[in-house]
Design a protein around this motif. Structure first.
Motif, PDB file in Angstrom:
ATOM      1  N   THR A 142       0.823  -1.212   0.000  1.00  0.00           N
ATOM      2  CA  THR A 142       0.000   0.000   0.000  1.00  0.00           C
ATOM      3  C   THR A 142       0.855   1.259   0.000  1.00  0.00           C
ATOM      4  O   THR A 142       0.428   2.299  -0.499  1.00  0.00           O
ATOM      5  CB  THR A 142      -0.939   0.019   1.216  1.00  0.00           C
ATOM      6  OG1 THR A 142      -0.179  -0.190   2.417  1.00  0.00           O
ATOM      7  CG2 THR A 142      -1.982  -1.075   1.103  1.00  0.00           C
ATOM      8  N   GLY A 143       2.082   1.158   0.542  1.00  0.00           N
ATOM      9  CA  GLY A 143       2.977   2.309   0.526  1.00  0.00           C
ATOM     10  C   GLY A 143       3.641   2.515  -0.823  1.00  0.00           C
ATOM     11  O   GLY A 143       3.751   3.642  -1.317  1.00  0.00           O
ATOM     12  N   GLN A 144       4.076   1.415  -1.446  1.00  0.00           N
ATOM     13  CA  GLN A 144       4.779   1.514  -2.726  1.00  0.00           C
ATOM     14  C   GLN A 144       3.826   1.646  -3.914  1.00  0.00           C
ATOM     15  O   GLN A 144       4.199   2.202  -4.946  1.00  0.00           O
ATOM     16  CB  GLN A 144       5.669   0.281  -2.919  1.00  0.00           C
ATOM     17  CG  GLN A 144       6.807   0.164  -1.905  1.00  0.00           C
ATOM     18  CD  GLN A 144       7.707  -1.023  -2.193  1.00  0.00           C
ATOM     19  OE1 GLN A 144       7.999  -1.350  -3.341  1.00  0.00           O
ATOM     20  NE2 GLN A 144       8.157  -1.690  -1.131  1.00  0.00           N
ATOM     21  N   PHE A 145       2.613   1.118  -3.747  1.00  0.00           N
ATOM     22  CA  PHE A 145       1.623   1.163  -4.831  1.00  0.00           C
ATOM     23  C   PHE A 145       0.289   1.696  -4.279  1.00  0.00           C
ATOM     24  O   PHE A 145      -0.686   0.960  -4.176  1.00  0.00           O
ATOM     25  CB  PHE A 145       1.440  -0.230  -5.443  1.00  0.00           C
ATOM     26  CG  PHE A 145       2.713  -0.824  -5.994  1.00  0.00           C
ATOM     27  CD1 PHE A 145       3.092  -0.592  -7.311  1.00  0.00           C
ATOM     28  CD2 PHE A 145       3.535  -1.604  -5.184  1.00  0.00           C
ATOM     29  CE1 PHE A 145       4.265  -1.133  -7.816  1.00  0.00           C
ATOM     30  CE2 PHE A 145       4.717  -2.145  -5.679  1.00  0.00           C
ATOM     31  CZ  PHE A 145       5.079  -1.903  -7.001  1.00  0.00           C
ATOM     32  N   PRO A 146       0.270   2.962  -3.887  1.00  0.00           N
ATOM     33  CA  PRO A 146      -0.878   3.513  -3.155  1.00  0.00           C
ATOM     34  C   PRO A 146      -2.175   3.566  -3.940  1.00  0.00           C
ATOM     35  O   PRO A 146      -3.246   3.659  -3.342  1.00  0.00           O
ATOM     36  CB  PRO A 146      -0.402   4.919  -2.772  1.00  0.00           C
ATOM     37  CG  PRO A 146       0.650   5.254  -3.776  1.00  0.00           C
ATOM     38  CD  PRO A 146       1.337   3.967  -4.090  1.00  0.00           C
ATOM     39  N   THR A 147      -2.120   3.514  -5.256  1.00  0.00           N
ATOM     40  CA  THR A 147      -3.356   3.589  -6.043  1.00  0.00           C
ATOM     41  C   THR A 147      -3.856   2.220  -6.494  1.00  0.00           C
ATOM     42  O   THR A 147      -4.880   2.126  -7.165  1.00  0.00           O
ATOM     43  CB  THR A 147      -3.145   4.473  -7.290  1.00  0.00           C
ATOM     44  OG1 THR A 147      -2.134   3.883  -8.128  1.00  0.00           O
ATOM     45  CG2 THR A 147      -2.703   5.880  -6.895  1.00  0.00           C
ATOM     46  N   THR A 148      -3.152   1.156  -6.109  1.00  0.00           N
ATOM     47  CA  THR A 148      -3.502  -0.188  -6.584  1.00  0.00           C
ATOM     48  C   THR A 148      -4.608  -0.835  -5.759  1.00  0.00           C
ATOM     49  O   THR A 148      -5.434  -1.574  -6.302  1.00  0.00           O
ATOM     50  CB  THR A 148      -2.249  -1.090  -6.569  1.00  0.00           C
ATOM     51  OG1 THR A 148      -1.266  -0.528  -7.443  1.00  0.00           O
ATOM     52  CG2 THR A 148      -2.573  -2.501  -7.039  1.00  0.00           C
ATOM     53  N   PHE A 149      -4.650  -0.539  -4.464  1.00  0.00           N
ATOM     54  CA  PHE A 149      -5.555  -1.256  -3.574  1.00  0.00           C
ATOM     55  C   PHE A 149      -6.633  -0.326  -3.013  1.00  0.00           C
ATOM     56  O   PHE A 149      -6.370   0.807  -2.653  1.00  0.00           O
ATOM     57  CB  PHE A 149      -4.764  -1.887  -2.422  1.00  0.00           C
ATOM     58  CG  PHE A 149      -3.688  -2.825  -2.910  1.00  0.00           C
ATOM     59  CD1 PHE A 149      -3.985  -4.134  -3.254  1.00  0.00           C
ATOM     60  CD2 PHE A 149      -2.379  -2.383  -3.043  1.00  0.00           C
ATOM     61  CE1 PHE A 149      -2.999  -4.993  -3.720  1.00  0.00           C
ATOM     62  CE2 PHE A 149      -1.383  -3.233  -3.504  1.00  0.00           C
ATOM     63  CZ  PHE A 149      -1.702  -4.544  -3.839  1.00  0.00           C
ATOM     64  N   LYS A 150      -7.847  -0.884  -2.936  1.00  0.00           N
ATOM     65  CA  LYS A 150      -8.969  -0.132  -2.396  1.00  0.00           C
ATOM     66  C   LYS A 150      -8.941  -0.102  -0.869  1.00  0.00           C
ATOM     67  O   LYS A 150      -9.446   0.838  -0.245  1.00  0.00           O
ATOM     68  CB  LYS A 150     -10.293  -0.737  -2.873  1.00  0.00           C
ATOM     69  CG  LYS A 150     -10.629  -0.419  -4.320  1.00  0.00           C
ATOM     70  CD  LYS A 150     -10.884   1.063  -4.507  1.00  0.00           C
ATOM     71  CE  LYS A 150     -11.329   1.371  -5.920  1.00  0.00           C
ATOM     72  NZ  LYS A 150     -11.535   2.820  -6.125  1.00  0.00           N
ATOM     73  N   ALA A 151      -8.390  -1.143  -0.260  1.00  0.00           N
ATOM     74  CA  ALA A 151      -8.342  -1.234   1.199  1.00  0.00           C
ATOM     75  C   ALA A 151      -7.255  -2.218   1.593  1.00  0.00           C
ATOM     76  O   ALA A 151      -6.758  -2.986   0.762  1.00  0.00           O
ATOM     77  CB  ALA A 151      -9.691  -1.675   1.766  1.00  0.00           C
ATOM     78  N   ALA A 152      -6.878  -2.188   2.870  1.00  0.00           N
ATOM     79  CA  ALA A 152      -5.867  -3.110   3.387  1.00  0.00           C
ATOM     80  C   ALA A 152      -6.314  -3.644   4.739  1.00  0.00           C
ATOM     81  O   ALA A 152      -6.792  -2.887   5.590  1.00  0.00           O
ATOM     82  CB  ALA A 152      -4.524  -2.407   3.519  1.00  0.00           C
ATOM     83  N   LEU A 153      -6.192  -4.958   4.910  1.00  0.00           N
ATOM     84  CA  LEU A 153      -6.446  -5.616   6.187  1.00  0.00           C
ATOM     85  C   LEU A 153      -5.096  -6.092   6.711  1.00  0.00           C
ATOM     86  O   LEU A 153      -4.552  -7.087   6.238  1.00  0.00           O
ATOM     87  CB  LEU A 153      -7.392  -6.805   6.007  1.00  0.00           C
ATOM     88  CG  LEU A 153      -8.743  -6.510   5.335  1.00  0.00           C
ATOM     89  CD1 LEU A 153      -9.508  -7.803   5.097  1.00  0.00           C
ATOM     90  CD2 LEU A 153      -9.560  -5.551   6.180  1.00  0.00           C
ATOM     91  N   ILE A 154      -4.550  -5.370   7.679  1.00  0.00           N
ATOM     92  CA  ILE A 154      -3.182  -5.621   8.131  1.00  0.00           C
ATOM     93  C   ILE A 154      -3.211  -6.059   9.597  1.00  0.00           C
ATOM     94  O   ILE A 154      -3.611  -5.306  10.476  1.00  0.00           O
ATOM     95  CB  ILE A 154      -2.310  -4.354   7.972  1.00  0.00           C
ATOM     96  CG1 ILE A 154      -2.316  -3.902   6.500  1.00  0.00           C
ATOM     97  CG2 ILE A 154      -0.898  -4.606   8.446  1.00  0.00           C
ATOM     98  CD1 ILE A 154      -1.554  -2.618   6.256  1.00  0.00           C
ATOM     99  N   ARG A 155      -2.790  -7.303   9.850  1.00  0.00           N
ATOM    100  CA  ARG A 155      -2.788  -7.869  11.196  1.00  0.00           C
ATOM    101  C   ARG A 155      -1.360  -8.024  11.706  1.00  0.00           C
ATOM    102  O   ARG A 155      -0.487  -8.456  10.988  1.00  0.00           O
ATOM    103  CB  ARG A 155      -3.476  -9.239  11.210  1.00  0.00           C
ATOM    104  CG  ARG A 155      -4.934  -9.222  10.830  1.00  0.00           C
ATOM    105  CD  ARG A 155      -5.519 -10.631  10.794  1.00  0.00           C
ATOM    106  NE  ARG A 155      -4.982 -11.436   9.697  1.00  0.00           N
ATOM    107  CZ  ARG A 155      -4.098 -12.387   9.838  1.00  0.00           C
ATOM    108  NH1 ARG A 155      -3.600 -12.677  11.034  1.00  0.00           N
ATOM    109  NH2 ARG A 155      -3.668 -13.078   8.791  1.00  0.00           N
TER     110      ARG A 155
END
Length: 214
Positions: free
Chosen positions: A164-177
């Motif tokens: 999400t940091g390197q490709f900020p426009t690629t993902f709509k959301a992130a689930l980070i555990r």
């Protein structure tokens, strides 16, 4: 095995096609059996190879047509582990909610030989990140890649944060555990400090200076 007490054993059992059963054994005889029975959900699983990405592969799970559905890019931890076709509650729940699941076994995952494990050492956040993006590119022909969520825990969380940091426009959301966010500090706080040294290639003597900078 969950617990052993006074000749009674509590354990879990599952398979690729059946949910988890809770078994209670007393003196070698099954006394109680309770099984989680998911609703009837007919899904397909396809193994997709990505040879240009350090021999990475995708376990792609879907229910019905894949076009137009959101997709979860699922990343295992480790990094030296692997996603297999075993029953798991969370992916099953996501499938029931209408998502496609793309589980990526990136370079450094087990099952591709020792040389692939060694190749990742000192290159986490680069090789594994590029493998995940390369696998996503392979899926372009069958997915709506404008609706992708990235999910992972531990090293998978580390990857999700990097992606999400390197490709900020690629993902709509992130689930980070439980992600690894600060490798320098985790060297001093974690019960596996050797992970930070091995995966980053940073020598132990340099860790202290890094944490002072951060």
């Amino acid at each position: 095995m969950l617990d052993v007490r006074d000749g009674t054993v509590a354990m879990c059992r599952s398979s690729l096609t059946q949910g988890t059963s809770l078994l209670i054994h007393q003196n070698g005889v099954t006394a109680t059996s309770q099984t989680f029975r998911p609703s009837d959900l007919e899904f397909t699983t396809e193994l997709i190879s990505c040879p240009d990405q350090h021999d990475s592969e995708i376990l792609f799970h879907s229910v019905g047509a894949t076009e137009g559905k959101p997709t979860i890019l699922q990343l295992h931890g480790g990094p030296h582990s692997t996603d297999v076709g075993a029953f798991a509650y969370l992916p099953y729940y996501w499938l029931a909610c209408g998502y496609n699941i793309a589980s990526v076994n990136y370079g450094g995952s087990t099952g591709f030989g020792q040389h692939r494990i060694v190749e990742l050492m000192g290159k986490v956040g680069t090789n594994d990140v590029n493998d995940c993006i390369g696998c996503l590119d392979v899926l372009k022909l069958r997915l709506d890649i404008t609706r992708v969520v990235v999910a992972g825990g531990s090293h998978g969380g580390f990857l999700a944060a990097h992606l999400t940091g390197q490709f900020p426009t690629t993902f709509k959301a992130a689930l980070i555990r439980n992600p690894v966010i600060n490798i320098a500090s985790i060297y001093y706080e974690s019960d596996i400090p050797d992970w930070a040294v091995a995966c980053t290639g940073i020598e132990e003597k340099d860790m202290l200076s890094l944490i002072h900078i951060s």
